[in-house]
Motif scaffolding. Structure first.
Motif, PDB file in Angstrom:
ATOM      1  N   GLN A  20       0.828  -1.203   0.000  1.00 53.99           N
ATOM      2  CA  GLN A  20       0.000   0.000   0.000  1.00 53.99           C
ATOM      3  C   GLN A  20       0.867   1.260   0.000  1.00 53.99           C
ATOM      4  OE1 GLN A  20      -2.483  -0.625   3.444  1.00 53.99           O
ATOM      5  NE2 GLN A  20      -4.026  -1.766   2.276  1.00 53.99           N
ATOM      6  N   MET A  21       1.954   1.253   0.775  1.00 49.86           N
ATOM      7  CA  MET A  21       2.856   2.403   0.812  1.00 49.86           C
ATOM      8  C   MET A  21       3.564   2.580  -0.526  1.00 49.86           C
ATOM      9  SD  MET A  21       2.454   3.930   3.649  1.00 49.86           S
ATOM     10  CE  MET A  21       3.835   5.025   3.691  1.00 49.86           C
ATOM     11  N   SER A  22       3.981   1.482  -1.153  1.00 48.82           N
ATOM     12  CA  SER A  22       4.629   1.565  -2.462  1.00 48.82           C
ATOM     13  C   SER A  22       3.680   2.162  -3.494  1.00 48.82           C
ATOM     14  CB  SER A  22       5.096   0.189  -2.921  1.00 48.82           C
ATOM     15  OG  SER A  22       6.140  -0.264  -2.106  1.00 48.82           O
ATOM     16  N   ALA A  23       2.421   1.732  -3.467  1.00 47.00           N
ATOM     17  CA  ALA A  23       1.434   2.268  -4.407  1.00 47.00           C
ATOM     18  C   ALA A  23       1.201   3.753  -4.148  1.00 47.00           C
ATOM     19  CB  ALA A  23       0.127   1.492  -4.293  1.00 47.00           C
ATOM     20  N   LEU A  24       1.219   4.150  -2.889  1.00 49.84           N
ATOM     21  CA  LEU A  24       0.974   5.542  -2.526  1.00 49.84           C
ATOM     22  C   LEU A  24       2.151   6.442  -2.890  1.00 49.84           C
ATOM     23  CD1 LEU A  24      -0.886   7.569  -1.013  1.00 49.84           C
ATOM     24  CD2 LEU A  24       0.354   6.951   1.061  1.00 49.84           C
ATOM     25  N   LEU A  25       3.377   5.954  -2.653  1.00 52.06           N
ATOM     26  CA  LEU A  25       4.565   6.795  -2.812  1.00 52.06           C
ATOM     27  C   LEU A  25       5.252   6.659  -4.157  1.00 52.06           C
ATOM     28  CD1 LEU A  25       6.030   6.339   0.759  1.00 52.06           C
ATOM     29  CD2 LEU A  25       4.686   8.233  -0.124  1.00 52.06           C
ATOM     30  N   GLY A  26       4.826   5.770  -5.008  1.00 48.45           N
ATOM     31  CA  GLY A  26       5.390   5.691  -6.353  1.00 48.45           C
ATOM     32  C   GLY A  26       6.639   4.848  -6.438  1.00 48.45           C
ATOM     33  N   ASN A  27       7.745   5.436  -6.911  1.00 44.81           N
ATOM     34  CA  ASN A  27       8.921   4.661  -7.295  1.00 44.81           C
ATOM     35  C   ASN A  27       9.958   4.464  -6.198  1.00 44.81           C
ATOM     36  OD1 ASN A  27       9.853   7.234  -7.142  1.00 44.81           O
ATOM     37  ND2 ASN A  27      10.806   7.277  -9.156  1.00 44.81           N
ATOM     38  N   LEU A  28       9.558   4.449  -4.973  1.00 42.88           N
ATOM     39  CA  LEU A  28      10.509   4.168  -3.903  1.00 42.88           C
ATOM     40  C   LEU A  28      10.868   2.686  -3.927  1.00 42.88           C
ATOM     41  CD1 LEU A  28       9.002   6.302  -1.034  1.00 42.88           C
ATOM     42  CD2 LEU A  28      10.953   6.835  -2.471  1.00 42.88           C
ATOM     43  N   PRO A  29      11.971   2.283  -3.282  1.00 43.24           N
ATOM     44  CA  PRO A  29      12.343   0.867  -3.301  1.00 43.24           C
ATOM     45  C   PRO A  29      11.197  -0.019  -2.827  1.00 43.24           C
ATOM     46  CG  PRO A  29      14.080   2.169  -2.308  1.00 43.24           C
ATOM     47  CD  PRO A  29      12.910   3.091  -2.513  1.00 43.24           C
ATOM     48  N   SER A  30      11.081  -1.196  -3.448  1.00 45.51           N
ATOM     49  CA  SER A  30       9.921  -2.040  -3.177  1.00 45.51           C
ATOM     50  C   SER A  30      10.118  -2.975  -2.001  1.00 45.51           C
ATOM     51  CB  SER A  30       9.592  -2.860  -4.423  1.00 45.51           C
ATOM     52  OG  SER A  30      10.660  -3.741  -4.700  1.00 45.51           O
ATOM     53  N   ALA A  96       9.023  -6.730  -8.145  1.00 40.42           N
ATOM     54  CA  ALA A  96       9.952  -6.217  -7.134  1.00 40.42           C
ATOM     55  C   ALA A  96      11.084  -5.525  -7.873  1.00 40.42           C
ATOM     56  CB  ALA A  96      10.507  -7.341  -6.264  1.00 40.42           C
ATOM     57  N   LYS A  97      11.463  -4.351  -7.410  1.00 37.38           N
ATOM     58  CA  LYS A  97      12.504  -3.584  -8.080  1.00 37.38           C
ATOM     59  C   LYS A  97      13.379  -2.941  -7.018  1.00 37.38           C
ATOM     60  CE  LYS A  97      12.867  -0.310 -11.838  1.00 37.38           C
ATOM     61  NZ  LYS A  97      12.094   0.533 -12.747  1.00 37.38           N
ATOM     62  N   GLU A  98      14.580  -3.469  -6.841  1.00 37.55           N
ATOM     63  CA  GLU A  98      15.470  -2.960  -5.809  1.00 37.55           C
ATOM     64  C   GLU A  98      16.696  -2.262  -6.378  1.00 37.55           C
ATOM     65  OE1 GLU A  98      16.378  -6.107  -3.088  1.00 37.55           O
ATOM     66  OE2 GLU A  98      14.313  -6.242  -2.397  1.00 37.55           O
ATOM     67  N   ARG A  99      16.953  -2.411  -7.676  1.00 39.21           N
ATOM     68  CA  ARG A  99      18.122  -1.792  -8.281  1.00 39.21           C
ATOM     69  C   ARG A  99      17.756  -0.384  -8.742  1.00 39.21           C
ATOM     70  NH1 ARG A  99      23.073  -3.057 -10.892  1.00 39.21           N
ATOM     71  NH2 ARG A  99      23.438  -1.703 -12.677  1.00 39.21           N
ATOM     72  N   PHE A 100      18.461   0.575  -8.199  1.00 39.51           N
ATOM     73  CA  PHE A 100      18.254   1.970  -8.543  1.00 39.51           C
ATOM     74  C   PHE A 100      18.926   2.288  -9.870  1.00 39.51           C
ATOM     75  CE2 PHE A 100      20.375   6.072  -8.727  1.00 39.51           C
ATOM     76  CZ  PHE A 100      19.315   6.943  -8.617  1.00 39.51           C
ATOM     77  N   PHE A 101      18.280   3.074 -10.709  1.00 35.06           N
ATOM     78  CA  PHE A 101      18.954   3.650 -11.865  1.00 35.06           C
ATOM     79  C   PHE A 101      18.455   5.071 -12.051  1.00 35.06           C
ATOM     80  CE2 PHE A 101      15.283   1.493 -13.656  1.00 35.06           C
ATOM     81  CZ  PHE A 101      14.755   2.434 -14.520  1.00 35.06           C
ATOM     82  N   GLY A 102      19.286   5.882 -12.678  1.00 28.36           N
ATOM     83  CA  GLY A 102      18.971   7.289 -12.871  1.00 28.36           C
ATOM     84  C   GLY A 102      20.093   8.148 -12.330  1.00 28.36           C
ATOM     85  N   ASN A 103      19.849   9.442 -12.253  1.00 23.21           N
ATOM     86  CA  ASN A 103      20.847  10.377 -11.728  1.00 23.21           C
ATOM     87  C   ASN A 103      20.923  10.253 -10.210  1.00 23.21           C
ATOM     88  OD1 ASN A 103      21.455  11.498 -14.255  1.00 23.21           O
ATOM     89  ND2 ASN A 103      19.682  12.833 -14.130  1.00 23.21           N
ATOM     90  N   PHE A 104      22.119  10.457  -9.674  1.00 23.32           N
ATOM     91  CA  PHE A 104      22.291  10.420  -8.225  1.00 23.32           C
ATOM     92  C   PHE A 104      23.265  11.495  -7.803  1.00 23.32           C
ATOM     93  CE2 PHE A 104      25.371   7.497 -10.037  1.00 23.32           C
ATOM     94  CZ  PHE A 104      26.550   7.880  -9.428  1.00 23.32           C
ATOM     95  N   ARG A 105      23.209  11.809  -6.508  1.00 20.45           N
ATOM     96  CA  ARG A 105      24.115  12.806  -5.934  1.00 20.45           C
ATOM     97  C   ARG A 105      24.232  12.544  -4.445  1.00 20.45           C
ATOM     98  NH1 ARG A 105      23.090  19.226  -5.453  1.00 20.45           N
ATOM     99  NH2 ARG A 105      25.145  19.718  -4.676  1.00 20.45           N
ATOM    100  N   ARG A 106      25.463  12.402  -3.960  1.00 22.43           N
ATOM    101  CA  ARG A 106      25.713  12.258  -2.521  1.00 22.43           C
ATOM    102  C   ARG A 106      26.617  13.406  -2.099  1.00 22.43           C
ATOM    103  NH1 ARG A 106      24.932   7.246   0.254  1.00 22.43           N
ATOM    104  NH2 ARG A 106      25.253   8.560   2.056  1.00 22.43           N
ATOM    105  N   VAL A 107      26.282  14.044  -0.990  1.00 22.27           N
ATOM    106  CA  VAL A 107      27.061  15.157  -0.463  1.00 22.27           C
ATOM    107  C   VAL A 107      27.556  14.768   0.919  1.00 22.27           C
ATOM    108  CG1 VAL A 107      27.022  17.590   0.198  1.00 22.27           C
ATOM    109  CG2 VAL A 107      25.681  16.812  -1.770  1.00 22.27           C
TER     110      VAL A 107
END
Length: 146
Positions: A20-30, A96-107
């Motif tokens: 339910q949380m995944s459906a509500l929040l979209g593309n967060l880790p599953s 299930a989708k646990e591998r992140f892809f896209g732009n990232f930035r760590r500070v």
């Protein structure tokens, strides 16, 4: 003796809430065990007498897409991880989708005793090793007793 009784499968309830949380929040880790969003790449940070050592785990990232900068006491690692070829093939429905892809930035906030002119980075086997040297005045030194 406990007064708590569960009439249903507790882990089943957790799974239901997670879906339910995944459906509500979209593309967060599953997965409930996945890292939080925007925590890519994972980091190890340590210190020696001469430097601050940072290791970023960036599997599947082209080193040419990585950018490391130091500005005003912060170190920034940014880049892009592209989706793997396997994730775009066929008509597979992902559940299930646990591998992140896209732009990232760590500070990362650096200690005050680092020298921003002494930064080195090297990439090998999916890891980015960054070494930030410390100022000479902050290094430990032996005092001769007379």
């Amino acid at each position: 003796m406990s007064d708590l009784y569960f009439t249903s499968d507790l882990f089943g309830d957790f799974d239901r809430v997670q879906r339910q949380m995944s459906a509500l929040l979209g593309n967060l880790p599953s997965s409930i065990r996945s890292t939080r969003a925007n925590a890519f790449p994972q980091l190890n940070i340590g210190s020696t007498d001469d430097s601050i050592e940072i290791v970023a785990f960036v599997p599947g990232v082209d080193p040419a897409s990585l950018d490391v900068t130091v500005d005003k006491g912060t170190l920034t690692i940014s880049g892009e991880r592209k989706p793997s070829e396997a994730s775009t093939e066929g008509e597979t429905r992902t559940y299930a989708k646990e591998r992140f892809f896209g732009n990232f930035r760590r500070v990362i906030e650096l200690p005050q005793n680092v020298d921003p002119d002494k930064v080195g980075a090297r990439y090998s086997n999916g890891t980015l090793a960054i070494s930030v040297g410390k100022r000479e005045a902050s290094k430990p030194r032996a005092i001769a007793i007379q």
